[in-house]
Design an enzyme around this catalytic site. Structure first.
Site, PDB file in Angstrom:
ATOM      1  N   ASP A 321       0.920  -1.290   0.060  1.00 18.53           N
ATOM      2  CA  ASP A 321       0.091  -0.119  -0.007  1.00 18.53           C
ATOM      3  C   ASP A 321       0.918   1.225  -0.113  1.00 18.53           C
ATOM      4  OD1 ASP A 321      -3.049   0.742   1.092  1.00 18.53           O
ATOM      5  OD2 ASP A 321      -1.687   2.056   1.484  1.00 18.53           O
ATOM      6  N   ASP A 432      -4.427   2.493  -4.647  1.00 11.93           N
ATOM      7  CA  ASP A 432      -2.911   2.372  -4.259  1.00 11.93           C
ATOM      8  C   ASP A 432      -2.514   1.084  -3.441  1.00 11.93           C
ATOM      9  OD1 ASP A 432      -4.380   2.743  -1.670  1.00 11.93           O
ATOM     10  OD2 ASP A 432      -2.662   4.114  -0.802  1.00 11.93           O
ATOM     11  N   GLU A 433      -3.319   0.135  -3.654  1.00 14.74           N
ATOM     12  CA  GLU A 433      -3.013  -1.020  -2.807  1.00 14.74           C
ATOM     13  C   GLU A 433      -3.497  -2.442  -3.440  1.00 14.74           C
ATOM     14  OE1 GLU A 433      -5.649   0.121   0.231  1.00 14.74           O
ATOM     15  OE2 GLU A 433      -5.744  -1.903   1.224  1.00 14.74           O
TER      16      GLU A 433
END
Ligand code: DCP
Ligand code: MG
Ligand code: MG
Length: 981
Positions: A321, A432-433
């Site tokens: 992340d 984002d992860e």
């Protein structure tokens, strides 16, 4: 505010300036500048004394007085002002509804140039009605009048002559169309929807415009309208008049920039809506990862390797992340701020409701929510999601940077490029992860050190994006996620079950535990994860239900058996706007739908997809629900949804919009009641593949005649899978075969073209014959029966055609729509006559033909347009060495794929049910197959028939029963067994 609405319904007179406008009313003093420009300087009207405004209670009196006063002033000014050209001499005008420029400004412009203003609409006297938009009833009422947009006045003044009113007629389409028609020279007058609101120099409306935009007013709350409306009106696209009609307490200057009828609304909405991006990105990233996996084959190789316990080691899951993602990415363009506490939030020029109507409206400097803040800011107590007001108190030095959605997307894609390349398996979680299964790679390439791999990933991402990620490692998703929280920022952390149990976590630290569950648990004294372990299952279930209780029970013990969900290609592209949707008429509704479709098509184009079907979703204001609870939200609505097939696979917004417009009409919704519109395009396929196939067929090659080119036109769209000749497909290059498979699976995951096996005519999973109850040895399809038996002799296949011609012809056959009846047109028939015969007669003749020609060794193809490749080429003399096909045939077909295509065409041909004779034909065929011991083919035909008629009219079910019975009777006789479908 209450009074405004009353006033707007003051007989014919729709005077809609707010009460407070009196405080800001301005007077124009027209004068001629040396530069041929008319400049209007604004100054304050001598205020109407408060005594004349009886406590805001009697607006009627107040407005009468006000209007009279203003009109007097206008006339006085007209009398004393330097004489203007009397360009409006003879014009008797009335102003209807809210306008921009305001009534007052318009009156000045007109009266000073010879126009006469009528307070009340007298249809016998008035020559022009000036309006920016009309309600539906007014539209009807005024249909035969000269209703002109205010721009007519402004432009005439500017041109210093009376311009033809026709081009300014309000009945000439939407404002957007109108604005698009305007000459460039006066565009600056109409830049009213500009989100930045920068005034343009020399604008006739310069002053009012700059003031209206320079400082957007605060969010409307409660009865704050009077205060906000005391601002001078900023110009708006004139047909965005909803404020008074809906009386929703809107902050007008803010709203008017965002309403749907404004040309740029949708693009601004999507450019600024954080939550929109968050949801769409997730889908986009999943799609992107699916495509990467497909391209690289990482997914399948990982599966093949079967990592994990079977190989003697446990799973290794990583959760990766980005640290304060939006801030890190936004700071790439603000490097001077890297050492400062920074937050990403809406900046002044970005102000726009970002929540689709589901929450607070953001305004600059005040109520904006922080999307992300860096770790320095967090050390002051600032958190993601906190409002700016609170955050700047906690951290006065907090710097803010704007959203940079394009950067986020770019960084995210780079990130996924890297992780999918490395991991055995990737699951996109958000922008984002990602969750990675790295079991195999850790053991194969990193000697079992997951930390080393994590550092490698972090290094690669940092190098490529200049942003840091943190990595959590664990034997399952749960532990990996909890580990990430401990790894942040910019670190790696591994966690095993023992460590988890020793950590003393709070319930809220468990991923997926929301505020509500946390509260419920806490109210029963369960505050820590250890408390969950101590609680009985019964207690947990009573608090949060069976499912959550089971999850909590496992999680509290560090157990999480969820597999990674491999990302699948997107099945749908869609947009939905449920905020700010206020439409005045059908035209606007169609226009809005069209623009939404364009938005969808843009993202489809970016993802190189086309679609086969569309769904239109409408939220319709519920009866009596005039006032939505939220500003311009959709309020309480009924949801309507309607779908339709598109005219073939397409990404063309005009075609899709056309279908949507029809759907909208069918829904029969009053445009005034529409509160939300959603468009979804589904049944997706790859546009590249589609184009490739088209090109392949269109490309003239050596030896290819006109006929082939024409045939390629028969393939405007990807044909249905059942129409493909699999044996041909299996001859195609591997890459195209794979793409085809993927494309068809996007339409229907169950479709299996069976390409990988390179066997002709594999059978899709749902109809793949299970090992037959009859224990008969499987016999390959090609391993046929004695060639001379059956009725097959009439069918001929050319084998000696030049290879490329044969290949192309087969390709075309493969993709061409199989027209069952025409393909067996009796050879003696004239094709034109044949085509004009009623269907029933054609069936009759075709059946007759098949029966009578069955005994003839060579098909009597005549060179007319029989469109089976085989007969065509035979007729052209391309196939001297004809091969006689063996085994039972059904209407001239014997290959499994062909028979399937026939069956499908048959079932598709009538919703009412089959003809008895056809049932008999199919029964004959299946019976013959059984007699020929070709049980696989028989079972395939039966199963495929069952598959095709699934959910069809019961007459079809009866037909299946008949066919099945007939097959079973023989089967029982021969094998003492039967087909079980
Ligand atoms: N309600 C939310 C949640 C997230 N985001 C955006 C901003 C974040 O930067 C990004 C990623 O969300 P994370 O939860 O991963 O938060 P950050 O990356 O900002 O911080 P962290 O370092 O805690 O992961 O998504 C958002 O705008 N609104
Ligand atoms: Mg993050
Ligand atoms: Mg995140």
């Amino acid at each position: 505010m209450v009074g405004r609405d009353d006033m707007s319904r003051d007989g014919d007179q729709e005077y809609q300036l707010g009460p407070a406008d009196a405080l800001i009313a301005t007077v124009a003093t027209p004068s001629r500048s040396g530069t041929n420009e008319v400049i209007i300087a604004l100054e304050h009207v001598p205020a109407v004394s408060n005594a004349a405004v009886p406590g805001f209670g009697d607006f009627g009196l107040y407005f009468d007085q006000r209007k009279r006063k203003l009109a007097e002033q206008a006339e006085q000014r007209a009398a004393i002002a330097p004489k203007h050209d009397q360009i409006f001499a003879g014009v008797v005008f009335h102003i209807n509804g809210y306008t921009q420029p305001s009534h007052y400004e318009l009156k000045l412009l007109l009266v000073e140039r010879g126009g006469r203003f009528l307070h009340y609409l007298s249809k016998t006297q008035v020559t022009h009605i000036i309006a920016s938009g009309l309600t539906m009833s007014k539209e009807k009422e005024f249909r035969n009048y000269k209703v002109v947009r205010p721009e007519w006045v402004v432009d005439s003044v500017r041109a210093r002559k009376l311009l033809s009113w026709q081009r300014y007629s309000i009945f000439n389409g939407s404002y957007a169309e109108f604005a698009a028609r305007l000459p460039l020279a006066i565009d600056d007058v109409h830049e009213w929807g500009d989100i930045n609101g920068e005034p343009s120099a020399g604008n006739i409306l310069e002053n009012s415009k700059s003031e209206g935009y320079s400082r957007p007013p605060p969010a409307p709350t409660g009865n704050s309208f009077a205060a906000t409306s005391s601002r001078r009106q900023a110009p708006v696209p004139p047909n965005t008049i909803v404020v008074d009609r809906f009386n929703e307490g809107l902050n007008r200057s803010w709203v008017r920039k965002n309403l749907v009828t404004d040309k740029g609304f949708i693009s601004r909405y999507y450019a600024s809506s954080r939550l929109h991006h968050m949801s769409v990105w997730k889908a986009e990233m999943k799609d992107y990862v699916a495509q990467l996996n497909q391209r690289r084959g990482t997914h399948s190789s990982a599966k093949d390797a079967k990592p994990g316990p079977a190989m003697g080691y446990s799973r290794t899951i990583m959760h990766v992340d980005f640290d304060c993602f939006f801030v890190s990415a936004s700071l790439l363009s603000h490097p001077q701020l890297v050492d400062r506490p920074v937050a990403v939030c809406h900046m002044q020029q970005q102000e726009l409701a970002d929540d689709g109507g589901h929450g607070a409206i953001e305004h600059p400097g005040g109520t904006g929510q922080i999307a992300s803040c860096n770790y320095l800011a967090r050390s002051f107590g600032v958190k993601n999601g906190m409002f700016m007001a609170q955050a700047s108190q906690l951290c006065p030095s907090l710097a803010t940077v704007p959203y940079e959605f394009d950067t986020y997307k770019r960084v995210s894609k780079t990130f996924y490029d890297i992780v999918t390349e490395i991991a055995d398996e990737t699951q996109a979680v958000s922008i984002d992860e990602a969750l990675l299964d790295v079991t195999h790679v850790v053991h194969q390439q990193y000697q079992g050190s997951a930390e080393a791999l994590a550092q490698h990933i972090r290094r690669r991402v940092l190098e490529s994006t200049q942003c840091t990620v943190s990595v959590g490692i664990g034997p399952n998703i749960l532990l990996a996620r909890i580990a990430t929280a401990k790894a942040k920022p910019d670190g790696v952390r591994s966690l095993n079950i023992e460590q988890l149990l020793a950590m003393g976590l709070h319930t809220r630290d468990l991923p997926g535990i929301g505020h509500t569950v946390e509260e419920s648990l806490s109210s029963q004294g369960i505050k820590r994860v250890a408390d969950i372990r101590a609680a009985s299952m019964g207690l947990l279930q009573s608090i949060c239900g069976e499912k959550t209780a089971a999850t909590l029970h496992s999680f509290s013990r560090g157990v999480d058996n969820r597999p990674l969900e491999p990302d699948k290609p997107r099945k749908v592209f869609g947009v939905e706007i449920g905020w700010g949707v206020r439409l005045s008429n059908q035209h606007e509704a169609d226009d809005f739908v069209t623009r939404l479709v364009e938005e969808v098509c843009r993202s489809m184009e970016a993802a190189k997809r086309i679609g086969g079907a569309v769904t239109l979703k409408i939220k319709k204001r519920q009866e009596g629900q005039g006032k939505p609870g939220k500003f311009l939200g959709h309020g309480i609505c009924d949801s309507l949804s309607k779908s339709a097939m598109l005219p073939g696979m397409t990404g063309d917004s005009a075609k899709i919009a056309h279908v949507c417009a029809k759907l909208l009409l069918q829904m029969n919704v009053d445009p005034l009641d529409i509160r939300a519109v959603g468009i979804q395009v589904h049944k997706l396929a790859s546009s590249k593949l589609h184009a490739d196939v088209g090109n392949m067929l269109a490309k003239p090659r050596v030896g290819q005649g006109e006929g082939l080119k024409q045939c390629s036109n028969l393939l405007p769209e990807l044909p249905s899978a059942s129409q493909l000749d699999l044996s041909v497909l299996n001859e195609l290059p591997e890459s195209i075969r794979q793409e085809l498979q993927a494309a068809y699976q996007q339409i229907n995951p169950k479709i299996d073209l069976g390409l990988s096996s390179r066997k002709p005519a594999s059978i899709s999973p749902e109809v793949r014959p299970q090992p037959s109850k009859i224990g008969v040895a499987k016999r390959p399809i090609s391993d046929g029966i004695n060639a001379t038996r059956g009725r097959s002799r009439k069918l001929v296949f050319p084998t000696a055609r030049p290879k490329d011609v044969a290949e192309k012809a087969s390709l075309i056959d493969a993709f061409r729509k199989i027209e069952t009846l025409d393909s067996i047109m009796p050879s003696q028939m004239d094709s034109d006559v044949w085509r004009h015969l009623p269907l029933s007669i054609r069936r009759e003749l075709a059946r007759e033909y098949v029966k009578t020609s069955a005994s003839k060794p060579v098909a009597a193809a005549s060179g007319k347009e029989a469109n089976v490749g085989a007969t065509t080429s035979a007729a052209k003399g391309n196939g001297p060495a004809n091969v006689v096909v063996s085994g039972p045939i059904l209407f001239g077909k014997h290959e499994v794929a062909d028979v399937r295509a026939l069956i499908k065409a048959w079932v598709d041909s009538s919703e009412l049910g089959p003809y008895e004779e056809d049932v008999a034909e199919v029964g004959d065929y299946v019976e013959a197959l059984v007699k020929h011991r070709n049980l696989l083919k028989a079972e395939d035909a039966l199963k495929y028939l069952k598959f095709c008629i699934d959910g069809e009219h019961s007459a079809w079910a009866d037909a299946l029963a008949v066919v099945l019975d007939r097959a079973n009777v023989i089967c029982m006789a021969m094998y003492s067994s039967s087909f079980g479908l």
